[in-house]
Design an enzyme around this catalytic site. Structure first.
Site, PDB file in Angstrom:
ATOM      1  N   TYR A  88       0.731  -1.260  -0.015  1.00 35.86           N
ATOM      2  CA  TYR A  88       0.121  -0.159   0.007  1.00 35.86           C
ATOM      3  C   TYR A  88       0.742   1.302   0.183  1.00 35.86           C
ATOM      4  O   TYR A  88       0.561   2.307  -0.662  1.00 35.86           O
ATOM      5  CB  TYR A  88      -0.944   0.021   1.203  1.00 35.86           C
TER       6      TYR A  88
ATOM      7  N   GLU B 217      -0.532 -17.663  -8.272  1.00 38.77           N
ATOM      8  CA  GLU B 217       0.634 -16.736  -9.070  1.00 38.77           C
ATOM      9  C   GLU B 217       1.992 -17.175  -8.889  1.00 38.77           C
ATOM     10  O   GLU B 217       2.992 -16.297  -9.605  1.00 38.77           O
ATOM     11  CB  GLU B 217       0.122 -15.296  -8.981  1.00 38.77           C
TER      12      GLU B 217
ATOM     13  N   ASN C 103     -13.531  -0.807  -4.875  1.00 35.69           N
ATOM     14  CA  ASN C 103     -13.098  -1.046  -6.184  1.00 35.69           C
ATOM     15  C   ASN C 103     -14.303  -1.663  -6.864  1.00 35.69           C
ATOM     16  O   ASN C 103     -14.409  -2.922  -6.445  1.00 35.69           O
ATOM     17  CB  ASN C 103     -11.756  -1.915  -6.356  1.00 35.69           C
TER      18      ASN C 103
ATOM     19  N   CYS D 284      -5.774  -6.366  -7.285  1.00 39.80           N
ATOM     20  CA  CYS D 284      -5.457  -5.753  -5.949  1.00 39.80           C
ATOM     21  C   CYS D 284      -5.234  -6.830  -5.066  1.00 39.80           C
ATOM     22  O   CYS D 284      -4.947  -6.317  -4.062  1.00 39.80           O
ATOM     23  CB  CYS D 284      -6.998  -5.032  -5.751  1.00 39.80           C
ATOM     24  N   HIS D 285      -5.506  -8.080  -5.435  1.00 39.40           N
ATOM     25  CA  HIS D 285      -5.086  -9.120  -4.577  1.00 39.40           C
ATOM     26  C   HIS D 285      -3.489  -9.046  -4.648  1.00 39.40           C
ATOM     27  O   HIS D 285      -3.007  -9.836  -3.677  1.00 39.40           O
ATOM     28  CB  HIS D 285      -5.673 -10.404  -4.865  1.00 39.40           C
TER      29      HIS D 285
END
Length: 104
Positions: A28, A85, A51, A58-59
């Site tokens: 952030y 990921e 959002n 955003c994750h």
DNA sequence: ACTATGACTCCCA
DNA sequence: GTGGGAGCCATAG
């Protein structure tokens, strides 16, 4: 309530989040710095929470100490996605803090 | 304009 | 490592 018309701040935050490549994560604070508001880490979280797209990565945004932070869809889900990921998570902490991007 | 809220961060015990 | 307190910012009502 989610704003129907997002403000510039939110658009900026989402735009930066969208720049995070898959397999990497950001914080952030870094995003806040990217939008020229290094102290707006909290506001950044707020923007992501509001959002309406949920299509932005955003994750891939975590806290400064590597903790997952939160997620509108569920922190648990966030961890799962990150793991998929290629992000390693241990005890609720992301081990990929050294992969942080140099956004901006 | 003011208050309340929150996916934050830092400092100290 | 854990927990409490204070600071900072944007948005909603």
């Amino acid at each position: 309530m989610r704003s129907k018309n997002p403000t510039k701040f939110q658009l900026a935050v989402w735009a930066v989040c969208a720049k995070i490549p898959k397999g990497k994560v950001s914080t952030y604070t870094k995003i806040a710095r990217a939008i020229d508001k290094p102290k707006a880490a909290r506001a950044v979280g707020n923007a992501l929470n509001k959002n309406p797209h949920a299509s932005v990565p955003c994750h891939r945004v975590i806290r400064s100490d590597g903790s997952i932070g939160g997620f509108a869809h569920g922190t648990k889900k966030k961890i799962e996605m990150l793991r998929k990921e290629g992000v390693k998570i241990k005890n609720g902490k992301t081990l990929t803090t050294h992969l942080l991007l140099n956004l901006k």
